[in-house]
Scaffold this motif. Structure first.
Motif, PDB file in Angstrom:
ATOM      1  N   ARG D 111      12.037  -0.505   7.604  1.00  0.00           N
ATOM      2  CA  ARG D 111      11.882   0.911   7.234  1.00  0.00           C
ATOM      3  C   ARG D 111      13.103   1.389   6.463  1.00  0.00           C
ATOM      4  N   ASP D 114      12.684   0.205   3.110  1.00  0.00           N
ATOM      5  CA  ASP D 114      11.697   1.058   2.424  1.00  0.00           C
ATOM      6  C   ASP D 114      12.346   2.330   1.916  1.00  0.00           C
ATOM      7  N   VAL D 115      13.171   2.939   2.772  1.00  0.00           N
ATOM      8  CA  VAL D 115      13.832   4.182   2.377  1.00  0.00           C
ATOM      9  C   VAL D 115      14.624   3.935   1.104  1.00  0.00           C
ATOM     10  N   LEU D 117      14.408   1.475  -1.049  1.00  0.00           N
ATOM     11  CA  LEU D 117      13.582   1.061  -2.181  1.00  0.00           C
ATOM     12  C   LEU D 117      12.827   2.236  -2.779  1.00  0.00           C
ATOM     13  N   ALA D 118      12.345   3.107  -1.914  1.00  0.00           N
ATOM     14  CA  ALA D 118      11.550   4.224  -2.407  1.00  0.00           C
ATOM     15  C   ALA D 118      12.442   5.304  -2.994  1.00  0.00           C
ATOM     16  N   PHE D 119      13.732   5.177  -2.712  1.00  0.00           N
ATOM     17  CA  PHE D 119      14.668   6.174  -3.163  1.00  0.00           C
ATOM     18  C   PHE D 119      15.005   5.913  -4.613  1.00  0.00           C
ATOM     19  N   PRO D 120      14.958   6.953  -5.439  1.00  0.00           N
ATOM     20  CA  PRO D 120      15.297   6.681  -6.834  1.00  0.00           C
ATOM     21  C   PRO D 120      16.679   6.051  -6.932  1.00  0.00           C
ATOM     22  N   PHE D 121      16.683   4.862  -7.453  1.00  0.00           N
ATOM     23  CA  PHE D 121      17.873   4.039  -7.517  1.00  0.00           C
ATOM     24  C   PHE D 121      19.063   4.777  -8.115  1.00  0.00           C
TER      25      PHE D 121
END
Ligand SMILES: Nc1ncnc2c1ncn2[C@@H]1O[C@H](COP(=O)(O)OP(=O)(O)OP(=O)(O)O)[C@@H](O)[C@H]1O
Ligand SMILES: Nc1ncnc2c1ncn2[C@@H]1O[C@H](COP(=O)(O)OP(=O)(O)OP(=O)(O)O)[C@@H](O)[C@H]1O
Ligand SMILES: [Mg+2]
Ligand SMILES: [Mg+2]
Lengths: 312, 560, 479, 273
Positions: D111, D114-115, D117-121
């Motif tokens: 998770r 996921d946080v 990865l889903a976070f705008p780099f």
């Protein structure tokens, strides 16, 4: 079809992730030194004026309280008000999201097309000139900074050849297409290099595989062997690679939006970070997170559709 | 024999190695195949059997190989000279191939039905609905019970035997004159093997096919072929009519091959038959290993929303006792739970219910102590020799590590002990420097056994440790086990497909079917006088090297 | 006729004139809103805007404006009530970022008739009239703001200027069309204007070169020579009130000593900066009041570049081997180039400058906190009167004299006095003295003045800015 | 298998290794082989095109681009290596642990991944750099905080497969400790794919550095660093193309070296291409 059941539970799994993202963004943007008031006031900022603005946007409240309001607003489908643009963040994002999404989609499509073409060319001519050429181009391609590549494309296609618009985002469909070609191509040229490498490897492997031999052994011509057997089998790992790269891709659009003056969410985000427009950064982060998850979900659906063995 | 449909003369294939002299892989092979004939091609592993067949359709496995010389006459056409486009109509249409490993040769992302109709549409120019109808007919012919539905199923949804049949179906869909079947049954257990061989024979009868059947099992050849050809090191060393060749082989290799066939009564077996085996139950009051009513269940797939759908009961209520110094065999068809039981005994798979006791400590009593004792005093030899060894470690490192962790001998003595272990399994000491990838299957298997012995175990569980080997190497390993039993008072639990080997090696046999132990007893009892109907079927399916003892009777085909 | 497309770097953030201090917004406001009093093209003279004329009472506290007959874009008349409302709003509204400047207004109300506006001041204020010309003080429709609410008004403004907002594509462009109800509508030649945001300098220039834009502003200095060569293009340089300067933190160690600051001034080769950074387009600055602005001291002290002497002076002041912390604004090409140059120049005088690149929101915090020794900033006038800048820079205000922490009570008094001195001649004298004293004290180091540079296609005429940056698009012609 | 025999037989690997070797040497010898000082300005010689005196021309401060490219190598190799080494180590550890233990540990770590990865780099990197202040160190920290995720994912997927392999089970049955199984048996076999990826990643990190410089944060001037040089050369791209082109090409060549080396290393380590 229970193979697609993950479509149902994935969003539930995603809730804690969203929660995590909200906290991380919230804390992160507030840890950055600097002040949104400074941007509003320019060089005329004075301590009183800054304090005034802080209190107007509730930035002088304790952090946990601000977070509470933020979450409370979220439940009402609001994301607060932009300090810089003075309108509701959600509304702001909605006006800016289309170009980015379209850009991401077209670039992905384009990079897949390029990658498939290049990889197929290389794999079917394995060890020959075309193969080496593709390998050189695709390894070197990773090294070009996208903003440089973008400018070169503009100079070539828009200024010298006068074929395409220099920058911006169109209104009508045709106009949009014309405007999107160069930026999508820029992203696609970078992204496709990664995909080409993986796809080519998978295809070379596939052409040597037992599956291909079996197809040849039943008299299928090479064209059929390749497109009906090798190609579908080599797509599966590439889709996964693509999915992992989506986050990077969305991040990468920021620079491209800036070079091509595309009024997308990436530019909004960068400006918001630099001007400490907290609400906008939070909002965009949440929306982009959702977009990433959505795209990953689509990638998973495609994977499941493409490979009957996969269970998620 | 009427005029041959396929006449191969002086076929020579070489492998060009970058920076080395070319290697001769096929050396002037000449062979004829008559119409409607079944030709058995046997020989040791790596002798060029598969390569020969692939050369016939010019699908050489490597770009570096080439046909150096020779002719392959299919009717009037010389395939060795034919153009690539010319080959398109030959492959599939005139010569069909069944590959050794259906799992890797079937396209996993295309439905079985489509893979069949592909050939139909291409070679017989049928339209889609017609091809579908035809494909369904073929599926039915090769024994799919519900072809309409199964047309749309994918390879992974079938068991190994079904996949092998699908592979045959795909080959048949092109309606070839010649069928090449490359070890079509190696990975299968005897009952399914018998079915598939029967199927091939039926098709030959119906369609007048000529068949080349490759195998390393002389039993199969004896049961199905008209003629036999023996290969060794790229050369055809002997060929002739089945009975004559089996009765009076010329070449010494053919003689060894026949001699080491497990269905031949071995000296050990003879001895066993004379002196009835010692009754361990009577001599020792306590068994070394006691398995009581063990159940192992696996959660089925797709149960994330909580519902436990379709859990698999891999082992159901198994009970078993093994005395010290005994060799016990476990047999049963693929998927019957043999490996699972073995792993459960060693605590590598959690058991759902029941109890295991090893030398006084029990799983239910004190799991910690039980596992600790197991880890020190038992060892397992795994089914797949390559996968069971860490590919990054040399054999020496691997053995040394075990010795170090076990901590029973001082650090300085470890290298010496590694040497001893290698000697024990008859691997040269230089193997200490080798990594698994540079070793043959049999060598890996022996390294795995050496690792098991490094523990100095009282109990070894060997899971199908000979299935991947050809008969000559198989025989070596079985000898090793026998010796160890004598020398070290080793207790052995031996899992195998191959009933002949079990019969040869084991004191007692346990038969499993669908997770349950259906029969156990001394080897003699079980093989000579099986009580359970499943065991009886299993034993009857063993192909005997004597061509006059026929294969599984037709009446039994429906079962299993 | 025609629609003029202009490329610029930033994006519009609002159409509510009181809520922003950014030039990007201001420059569009002056297309859309009119003000009571305007600054002319020269940038030195006030001229009538919506106020046709005005009178000042004897005591200098009451201003009476006569409004001309003019209409908002919705056709309703522009009245004194609207003007009074707009002034009260910029003074009182809690969202106003300008309230302090307008606190001097006591009351603003309609006079005898709807076209008479009376403004009473609390104290004398010399810069008051000039402050009315600032785009923040644009005249809005009172009825409009009250009925729509300020937020909706800012999205859909009722215009009082030459153009009205047709469409605002956030982040992309502002599309203006001619306001037929503008009182000077006859003067306006263009049918409309599009302000298009193109953040990348290269892309913006390429757009004009490719003929896809009529004009682009913020032309980088480095591109001027090249663009001038293009026969299709016209590069315009307009005098601006922009001045770039090096802030010095007077409270940090040796920098407290005047001699040290003098030495720094002498250690810096401003001409080299002008040549390298502005490609010769700028001009060395000697006073904080820009050349061409009111009361600029043409004879200001100029300390000649002399690194050797500077080194000597530093040694005399016991500050040899000085190490300074130089805060650089990240993302600003010019600032970074200056920093690189200054670093090497200072090194020649034996001063080590450690560059610390931070983004602008953060550098401001560091300057306020006094966490710096040197930093380059710039200032462009919003009003023609020098009081605004002077107050910020030398008025000893809450920003500690633009974060320099410069202290000189004499200057402080002069600044306050000059604010209420209504006699231009006396005021001029005061400003001369302020400039002299401050320069003598080296309150900061003046670097250079630079022009506004824009590029247009050949078919565009009369595209220019006054020194405050206002575009006179009502005069622009596109052929 | 003798590793160095393998090396010899791989022309691709040889080319890649040669490129990298030349670069490393050039970086080490920078003071001796660069004809000019990389930061000394000479305003009389600004914006000169390539010539024999200045192979790659001069920039807007009259600095020799060739010398800057050579000195930039030092920084860029450091960025490429450190920007990959930290993420690699963190990601590998996390991935191994998550994959091996599974269950709750895995769920929590995944998770977290996921946080990120889903976070705008870019938000993450820009924010971290803004918080820590621009500079190389912040950049490394930012890259490490963000970059480990890919490695963790790759390794975890491998470990999940490998932990059920017979040799892992064999290790369990031999009574090896968990740490030994994880790090002696699983990790070395799971790591090959990540090693290959790290080669492309090194280039991606370089480009991220360039992108961040383009957006306004990054290494402090006047340090010569290719990404910055490309970003700084932007204003002159149409007039003095050499300022951007040569550092840009250097990135490409370095990328090429890394990719070839990575591909070949993959072959040697037993990954399919
Ligand atoms: N792709 C290849 N490249 C190089 N050599 C190969 C290749 N494939 C097979 N060989 C070699 O060709 C020889 C014949 O191999 P082939 O597969 O025909 O053996 P086989 O008789 O079928 O053995 P098995 O019983 O193990 O299947 C072997 O020595 C093998 O090492
Ligand atoms: N990890 C697992 N998860 C789910 N089901 C499993 C798992 N391992 C084994 N099974 C199932 O348990 C049953 C017994 O498998 P097991 O491997 O013990 O068979 P086997 O008798 O050893 O077969 P073979 O002769 O093919 O090795 C099979 O149906 C198999 O599909
Ligand atoms: Mg074979
Ligand atoms: Mg098994």
């Amino acid at each position: 079809m229970h193979r697609y059941k993950f479509v149902l539970y994935r969003p539930i799994q995603f809730l804690p992730v969203l929660f995590g993202i909200s906290i991380v963004t919230f804390v992160l943007v507030r840890l950055i030194p600097g002040d949104p008031a400074r941007v509003l006031l320019g060089t005329r900022a004075t301590p009183t004026a800054i304090a005034n603005i802080r209190s107007q946007y509730g930035l002088d409240e304790p952090m946990w309280l601000q977070y509470f309001y933020f979450v409370k607003n979220l439940f009402h489908g609001e994301m607060g008000k932009s300090i810089l643009y003075k309108i509701d963040v959600l509304k702001l994002i909605l006006t800016r999201i289309e170009p980015t999404l379209v850009l991401v989609l077209t670039s992905v499509t384009l990079s897949v097309l390029i990658a498939v073409f290049m990889a197929a060319l290389a794999a079917r001519n394995h060890g020959r000139f075309a193969d080496h050429a593709v390998r050189v181009v695709s390894t070197a391609g990773i090294g070009f900074p996208p903003f440089w590549l973008g400018l070169m494309l503009i100079i070539l296609f828009s200024v010298n050849l006068d074929l395409l618009p220099v920058s911006g985002y169109g209104r009508t469909l045709g106009d949009k297409v014309a405007h999107l070609i160069l930026p999508s191509l820029t992203i696609a040229l970078s992204l496709s290099t990664v995909l080409t490498r993986s796809l080519r490897a998978a295809m070379v492997e596939g052409l040597r595989s037992d599956i291909a031999t079996a197809a040849r052994a039943r008299g299928m011509p090479e064209r059929v062997v390749f497109w009906r057997h090798v190609f579908p089998n080599s797509m599966v790992p590439t889709i996964n690679l693509l999915a992992i790269n989506i986050g990077w891709l969305i991040g990468g659009t920021v620079v491209i939006e800036s070079v091509f003056a595309i009024p997308g969410i990436g530019q909004l985000l960068v400006r918001a970070i630099f001007s400490r427009d907290y609400m906008v950064v939070q909002g965009v982060a949440m929306v982009l997170a959702c977009a990433t998850v959505l795209i990953n979900l689509i990638a998973d659906i495609v994977t499941v559709a493409a490979d009957p063995r996969v269970k998620l | 024999m009427s005029a041959p449909v396929l006449a191969v003369t002086d076929l020579t294939v070489t492998l060009n190695r970058p920076g080395g002299a070319p290697r001769l892989l096929l050396d002037r092979v000449s062979l004829d195949l008559g119409k409607g004939e079944v030709l058995g091609l046997v020989g040791e592993s790596g002798s060029g059997k598969s390569l020969f067949c692939r050369t016939l359709v010019r699908l050489l496995p490597s770009r570096n190989m080439q046909i150096e010389n020779g002719r392959i006459m299919l009717g009037e056409q010389d395939l060795a000279q034919a153009s690539e486009t010319g080959m398109l109509s030959v492959r599939g249409g005139r010569i069909g191939m069944i590959f050794q490993n259906p799992t890797s040769h079937l396209d996993p992302v295309m439905s079985i039905g489509n893979q069949l109709s592909e050939g139909l549409r291409y070679h017989q120019k049928l339209d889609a609905p017609a091809a579908r109808r035809q494909a369904i007919a073929i599926l039915r012919q090769v024994g799919f019970p519900d072809p309409e539905r199964q047309f749309d199923a994918y390879p992974h949804e079938f068991s190994g035997g079904m996949r092998q049949r699908a592979m045959i179906g795909v080959a048949l869909s092109c309606n070839p004159e010649i069928l090449i079947a490359d070890e079509p049954t190696t990975a299968l257990d005897v009952t399914i093997q018998a079915q598939i061989l029967q199927l091939l024979m039926d098709i030959r009868r119906e369609r007048g096919l000529s068949i080349i059947l490759i195998t390393h099992d002389l039993g199969i050849v004896a049961q199905t072929c008209d003629r036999i050809a023996v290969m060794r090191e790229g050369r055809l060393i002997e060929q002739g009519r089945k009975r004559e060749l089996l009765r009076s082989p010329d070449h010494f290799y053919t003689k060894t091959l026949i001699g080491s066939h497990p269905s031949m009564p071995s000296p050990a077996m003879e001895k066993k038959a004379l002196t009835s085996p010692p009754d361990f139950r009577a001599t020792r009051d306590k068994p070394l290993l006691k398995v009581e009513d063990v159940d192992v269940c696996f959660a089925g797939a797709g149960s994330l929303l909580g519902k436990q759908s379709g859990s698999v009961r891999a082992v159901a209520g198994a009970s078993l006792e093994i005395m010290a110094g005994e060799i016990v065999g476990i047999v049963g068809e693929s998927g019957s739970g043999k490996s699972t039981l073995a792993r459960a005994i060693l605590g590598l798979t959690p058991i759902t219910s029941g109890n295991v006791t090893f030398d006084g400590t029990s799983l239910r009593g004190d799991p910690g102590a039980f596992l600790a004792k197991l880890r020190r005093e038992t060892a397992m030899v795994f089914q797949d020799p390559y996968n069971a060894l860490n590919p990054r470690m040399t054999v020496g490192e691997m053995l040394a590590e075990v010795l170090k962790v076990q901590g029973r001998i001082p650090q300085v003595d470890i290298p010496a002990r590694v040497g001893e272990l290698l000697d024990l399994v008859e691997l040269g000491r230089e193997f200490a420097e080798r990594r698994p990838r540079s070793m043959s299957g049999g060598q890996c298997q022996r390294a795995g056994i050496a690792r098991a012995l490094a523990v100095n175990p009282r109990l070894i569980i060997a899971d199908e440790s000979t299935a991947a080997l050809d008969v000559t190497i198989q025989a070596q390993i079985l000898d090793l086990f026998r010796t160890l039993k004598e020398k070290m008072q080793l207790t052995l639990l031996f899992i195998a497909h191959d009933l002949a080997i079990v019969r040869n090696l084991c004191d007692r046999v346990v038969v499993m079917n669908r997770g349950q132990i259906v029969e156990q007893g001394t080897s003699l009892q079980v093989f000579e006088d099986p009580t359970d109907s499943y065991t009886q079927a299993l034993i009857r399916a063993i192909p005997d090297i004597d061509p006059d003892k026929s294969l599984l009777p037709l009446a039994d085909r429906e079962m299993a | 006729a025609g629609i003029l497309t202009i490329g610029r770097r930033g994006v519009s953030t609002t159409f509510d004139p009181i809520k922003t201090a950014q030039n990007v917004d201001f420059w569009v406001f002056s297309n859309v809103y009119d003000v009571l009093v305007r600054v002319d093209k020269s940038g030195k003279v006030l001229e009538p805007g919506l106020a046709e004329s005005w009178t000042v009472s004897e005591d200098g506290l009451t201003y009476t404006f006569k409004l001309r007959e003019a209409k908002f874009s919705d056709g309703s008349p522009i009245t004194a009530e609207d003007a009074a409302f707009s002034l009260q709003r910029i003074r009182d509204d809690e969202g106003s970022v300008w309230s302090e400047t307008y606190k001097v207004i006591d009351t603003a109300s309609q006079g005898d008739d709807p076209r008479t506006l009376v403004v009473k001041l609390k104290t004398l204020s010399a810069p008051f009239l000039a402050s009315l010309a600032m785009p923040g003080a644009s005249i809005l429709s009172k009825k409009g703001v009250e009925s729509m609410g300020a937020d909706a008004y800012a999205e859909n403004p009722i215009a009082s200027g030459a153009f009205m907002l047709k469409e605002w594509r956030r982040g992309d462009r502002v599309i203006l069309e001619k306001n037929p109800n503008f009182w000077e509508a006859g003067r306006v030649k263009l049918d409309g204007v599009e302000w298009i945001s193109i953040p990348d300098d290269n892309t913006r220039m390429l757009n004009v070169q490719a003929g896809q834009l009529d004009a682009a502003i913020s032309v980088p200095f480095s591109r001027v020579a090249e663009l001038k060569k293009d026969p299709e293009l016209v590069v315009t340089q307009n005098t601006s009130t922009r001045e770039d300067h090096l802030l010095i933190n007077h409270e940090h160690g040796a920098l407290a000593k005047k001699e040290v600051r003098e030495a720094l001034d002498m250690a810096i080769d401003k001409q080299a900066i002008v040549d390298t950074v502005t490609f010769g387009l700028g001009e060395v600055a000697d006073s904080y009041i820009p050349k061409g602005a009111l009361y600029h001291d043409a004879n200001a002290l100029h300390r000649a570049y002399d690194p050797e002497k500077a080194k000597q002076m530093l040694a005399d002041a016991g500050a040899s081997g000085l190490t300074l912390n130089y805060v650089v604004n990240a993302g600003n090409e010019v600032d970074e180039q200056i920093a690189v140059l200054l670093q090497q120049q200072l090194a020649k005088a034996g001063v080590t400058a450690n560059l610390q690149k931070v983004d602008p929101s953060q550098s401001w915090d560091m300057l306020i906190a006094g966490d710096y020794d040197l930093s380059v900033m710039y200032w462009t006038y919003d009003v023609i009167d020098p009081d605004q800048k002077t107050t910020f820079v030398l008025g000893h205000d809450s920003n500690m004299n633009y974060m320099t922490r410069y202290k000189n009570d004499h200057v402080k008094d002069l600044v306050a006095k000059a604010r209420t001195e209504m006699d231009p001649a006396k005021r001029e004298a005061m400003y001369m003295e302020i400039q002299k004293t401050a320069k003598d004290d080296v309150h900061w180091i003046d670097l250079y003045y630079s022009p506004f540079i824009s590029v247009t296609r050949k078919n565009v005429e009369n595209f220019y800015q006054n020194p405050l940056g206002r575009f006179f698009l009502e005069d622009t012609i596109k052929n | 298998m003798s590793l160095h025999r393998q090396f010899g037989r791989q022309p691709v690997l040889m080319i890649g290794a040669t490129i990298l070797l030349v670069f490393v040497l050039a970086a080490l010898l920078a003071p001796y082989i660069s004809p000019y000082d990389p930061v000394t300005q000479n305003t009389d010689l600004r914006l000169q095109g390539p010539s024999w005196a200045h192979l790659f021309g001069t920039d807007n401060f009259g600095r020799d681009v060739f010398s800057r490219v050579i000195w930039g190598l030092r920084v860029d190799l450091q960025i490429a290596i450190l920007g990959v080494v930290f993420p690699f180590i963190i990601g590998t550890l996390v991935g191994t642990v998550a994959g091996f233990f599974g269950g709750l540990v895995d769920a929590i770590l995944m998770r977290l991944i996921d946080v990120i990865l889903a976070f705008p780099f870019l938000v993450l990197v820009l924010s971290i750099i803004a918080i820590l202040g621009p500079g190389l160190t912040s950049f490394y920290i930012a890259m490490a905080l963000v970059g480990w995720v890919s490695y963790a994912r790759l390794i975890r997927a491998q470990v999940l497969v490998l932990k059920n392999s017979d040799y892992a089970v064999a290790a369990v049955s031999l009574g090896f400790s968990r740490a030994r199984i994880m790090f002696r048996h699983l990790l070395p076999n799971a790591v090959a794919g990540s090693v290959v990826f790290s080669m492309s990643d090194a280039v991606i990190v370089l480009l991220n550095g360039a992108a961040i410089s383009y957006l306004g944060l990054g290494v402090q001037p006047p340090i010569a660093e290719w990404g910055i040089m490309v970003a700084e050369g932007q204003p002159f791209i149409t007039t003095a193309w050499w300022i951007t082109l040569f550092p840009g090409l250097s990135i490409v060549v370095l990328a090429f070296g890394f990719s070839l080396f990575g591909d070949a290393l993959g072959d040697v380590l037993g990954v399919k291409e």
